[in-house]
Design an enzyme around this catalytic site. Structure first.
Site, PDB file in Angstrom:
ATOM      1  N   TYR A   1      26.950   7.481  57.294  1.00  0.00           N
ATOM      2  CA  TYR A   1      28.047   7.086  56.998  1.00  0.00           C
ATOM      3  C   TYR A   1      28.913   6.581  58.223  1.00  0.00           C
ATOM      4  O   TYR A   1      29.566   5.871  58.522  1.00  0.00           O
ATOM      5  CB  TYR A   1      28.814   7.622  55.623  1.00  0.00           C
ATOM      6  CG  TYR A   1      30.227   7.337  55.599  1.00  0.00           C
ATOM      7  CD1 TYR A   1      30.536   6.083  55.059  1.00  0.00           C
ATOM      8  CD2 TYR A   1      31.321   8.075  56.128  1.00  0.00           C
ATOM      9  CE1 TYR A   1      31.826   5.658  55.068  1.00  0.00           C
ATOM     10  CE2 TYR A   1      32.682   7.586  55.868  1.00  0.00           C
ATOM     11  CZ  TYR A   1      32.866   6.363  55.160  1.00  0.00           C
ATOM     12  OH  TYR A   1      34.175   5.853  55.377  1.00  0.00           O
TER      13      TYR A   1
ATOM     14  N   THR B   1      36.860   5.650  59.680  1.00  0.00           N
ATOM     15  CA  THR B   1      37.028   6.890  59.123  1.00  0.00           C
ATOM     16  C   THR B   1      36.972   8.129  60.237  1.00  0.00           C
ATOM     17  O   THR B   1      36.347   7.736  61.362  1.00  0.00           O
ATOM     18  CB  THR B   1      35.558   7.068  58.307  1.00  0.00           C
ATOM     19  OG1 THR B   1      35.615   8.485  58.062  1.00  0.00           O
ATOM     20  CG2 THR B   1      34.422   6.748  59.062  1.00  0.00           C
TER      21      THR B   1
HETATM   22  N1  UFG Z   1      33.807  19.686  48.298  1.00  0.00           N
HETATM   23  C1  UFG Z   1      33.498  20.866  47.539  1.00  0.00           C
HETATM   24  N2  UFG Z   1      33.314  20.441  46.268  1.00  0.00           N
HETATM   25  C2  UFG Z   1      33.365  19.375  45.696  1.00  0.00           C
HETATM   26  C3  UFG Z   1      33.681  18.272  46.461  1.00  0.00           C
HETATM   27  C4  UFG Z   1      33.920  18.225  47.693  1.00  0.00           C
HETATM   28  O1  UFG Z   1      33.463  21.762  47.961  1.00  0.00           O
HETATM   29  O2  UFG Z   1      33.131  19.030  44.554  1.00  0.00           O
HETATM   30  C5  UFG Z   1      34.230  19.825  49.598  1.00  0.00           C
HETATM   31  C6  UFG Z   1      33.239  19.187  50.589  1.00  0.00           C
HETATM   32  O3  UFG Z   1      32.201  19.963  50.760  1.00  0.00           O
HETATM   33  C7  UFG Z   1      34.172  18.922  51.716  1.00  0.00           C
HETATM   34  C8  UFG Z   1      35.646  18.875  51.231  1.00  0.00           C
HETATM   35  O4  UFG Z   1      35.477  19.227  50.125  1.00  0.00           O
HETATM   36  O5  UFG Z   1      33.945  20.159  52.626  1.00  0.00           O
HETATM   37  C9  UFG Z   1      35.963  17.352  51.313  1.00  0.00           C
HETATM   38  O6  UFG Z   1      35.096  16.619  50.513  1.00  0.00           O
HETATM   39  P1  UFG Z   1      35.263  15.072  50.184  1.00  0.00           P
HETATM   40  O7  UFG Z   1      33.956  14.652  49.434  1.00  0.00           O
HETATM   41  O8  UFG Z   1      36.474  15.063  49.422  1.00  0.00           O
HETATM   42  O9  UFG Z   1      35.457  14.121  51.686  1.00  0.00           O
HETATM   43  P2  UFG Z   1      34.517  14.284  52.831  1.00  0.00           P
HETATM   44  O10 UFG Z   1      35.347  15.071  53.560  1.00  0.00           O
HETATM   45  O11 UFG Z   1      33.111  14.322  52.542  1.00  0.00           O
HETATM   46  O12 UFG Z   1      34.669  12.853  53.271  1.00  0.00           O
HETATM   47  C10 UFG Z   1      35.941  12.028  52.977  1.00  0.00           C
HETATM   48  C11 UFG Z   1      35.833  10.593  52.907  1.00  0.00           C
HETATM   49  C12 UFG Z   1      35.001   9.808  54.057  1.00  0.00           C
HETATM   50  C13 UFG Z   1      35.875  10.269  55.499  1.00  0.00           C
HETATM   51  C14 UFG Z   1      36.066  12.028  55.564  1.00  0.00           C
HETATM   52  C15 UFG Z   1      36.894  12.211  56.637  1.00  0.00           C
HETATM   53  O13 UFG Z   1      34.843   9.985  51.865  1.00  0.00           O
HETATM   54  O14 UFG Z   1      35.044   8.680  53.895  1.00  0.00           O
HETATM   55  O15 UFG Z   1      36.671  12.286  54.126  1.00  0.00           O
HETATM   56  O16 UFG Z   1      37.058  13.424  56.781  1.00  0.00           O
HETATM   57  F1  UFG Z   1      35.140  10.027  56.371  1.00  0.00           F
END
Ligand code: UFG
Length: 350
Positions: free
Chosen positions: A141, A117
């Site tokens: 993670y 990741t």
């Molecule tokens: N976000 C919101 N509101 C929501 C959901 C997400 O504002 O309802 C924001 C999060 O705070 C973040 C962005 O959208 O800033 C992306 O969040 P995600 O939960 O979609 O994804 P993450 O970036 O947290 O994580 C994902 C994968 C990981 C990976 C990562 C790499 O789940 O496995 O991308 O960037 F490591």
């Protein structure tokens, strides 16, 4: 020869199984169904319910199915959950990967592809991040995956296991033919949450943090279509089979979009407006993470087909509508119970 896909009933794994079967490969799925669904596994692949860290089970599968390659997706993947339950993440992601790698080596597996990741980079000082960017995860993670990378690299070096470490950026979208998609019931990923909100399955979407040091104050991510990602895995498998060297590669497109830009795209593609509220930052979120995606293209000849945020959103929406239709027809729901170690035969198994 057959490929074992751990986590093949989950979001990315189920698309991988389709990619393999479409390419005429044989696949067997091992999944504990903690996040996946039996119905998500394509008909051509037998599903075995169990733990990827269960060495006796994995050894038996390797023997019984003539498995020579493993693509290891099985893991817990929610960044904020890992902050709440680090030991659970280290057990499920790191400890199980250790057992699987050991079993792969002991049983003569020839190719091992590991699902890593972008979270291993944490909040890099410079974006885009290339594969040599220092790793400094900001969540358990990310650490759980980085530790697995290190174990795989060292064990592969000691025992000659050909491997590929693929560092995924933000995976989204669904199979263009609507055979699979992101199906988690309590999804947390932005594009999934946004399309659910657009389809009125949620009353609102919250933006977690608007005070990041980015142009519009919201986090920036590099979104990659799930079918492009699985295609990169197939390219990686072919590269290793052809005797290519073991590699660590970023899987992204090299372009970042803010949370607000994603929301605007979902509203535009869905043709609806929906309620958006601002909320405090979420634990473990880096401000900005974008891939330097050159190496995967040059080393594997990877050619994305869906490098367009609107297309990713379109396919995510199409899958969400498909799920709604299936629910309305009350089909197919996850099996109530499937005994561990049991095997559901693939109806189209080659
Ligand atoms: N976000 C919101 N509101 C929501 C959901 C997400 O504002 O309802 C924001 C999060 O705070 C973040 C962005 O959208 O800033 C992306 O969040 P995600 O939960 O979609 O994804 P993450 O970036 O947290 O994580 C994902 C994968 C990981 C990976 C990562 C790499 O789940 O496995 O991308 O960037 F490591």
């Amino acid at each position: 020869m057959t490929i074992l896909v751990t986590g093949g009933a989950g979001y990315i794994g189920s698309h991988m199984v389709l990619e393999l079967l479409d390419a005429g490969e044989r696949a067997v799925v091992l999944d504990d169904l903690s996040a996946g669904f039996p119905w998500a596994v394509a008909e051509g692949a037998p599903l075995v319910v169990g733990d990827s860290g269960d060495q006796a089970l994995v050894a038996r599968l390797i023997r019984d199915h003539g498995i020579d390659a493993i693509i290891h997706f099985a893991a817990s993947v929610i960044v904020p959950d890992s902050v709440r339950d680090p030991l659970g993440y280290y057990r499920n992601n790191t400890v199980n990967s250790r057992a699987l790698i050991e079993c792969a080596i002991a049983n003569g597996i020839r190719q091992f592809i590991f699902s890593s990741t972008a979270a291993v980079y944490g909040d890099p000082a410079k974006v885009p991040a290339n594969e040599d960017t220092p790793t400094q995860p900001t969540s358990p993670y990310g650490w759980s995956k980085l530790m697995s990378e290190i174990m795989l690299r060292d064990a592969a070096h000691a025992h000659g296991l050909n491997h590929m470490i693929l560092r995924y950026f933000n995976v989204a979208g669904g199979d263009p033919r609507r055979r699979a998609g992101q199906s988690s019931k309590a999804a947390t990923h932005l594009i999934k949450v946004a399309v659910e909100t657009a389809l009125r399955l949620r009353s609102k979407l919250e933006i977690f943090g608007t005070d990041y040091p980015t142009p519009d104050g919201t986090c920036i991510r590099d979104y990659i279509h799930v079918s492009d990602l699985t295609c990169a895995h197939l390219d990686a498998l072919r590269h290793l089979r052809a005797g290519g060297p073991s590699l660590t590669l970023n899987c992204g497109y090299g372009r970042g979009f803010s949370v607000r830009e994603v929301i605007d795209t979902v509203k535009r593609v869905a043709g609806v407006d929906f309620r958006v509220e601002t909320a405090p930052r979420r634990a473990g979120d880096p401000a900005r993470i974008v891939a330097d995606a050159e190496k995967v293209r040059t080393m594997l000849g990877f050619k994305p087909r869906f490098d367009n945020l609107a297309t990713i959103v379109e396919h995510a929406l199409a899958w969400e509508r498909e799920l709604m239709m299936r629910r309305a027809r009350a089909e197919p729901e996850p099996a109530a119970s499937t005994p561990p170690g049991s095997e559901r035969a693939g109806r189209r198994a080659k």
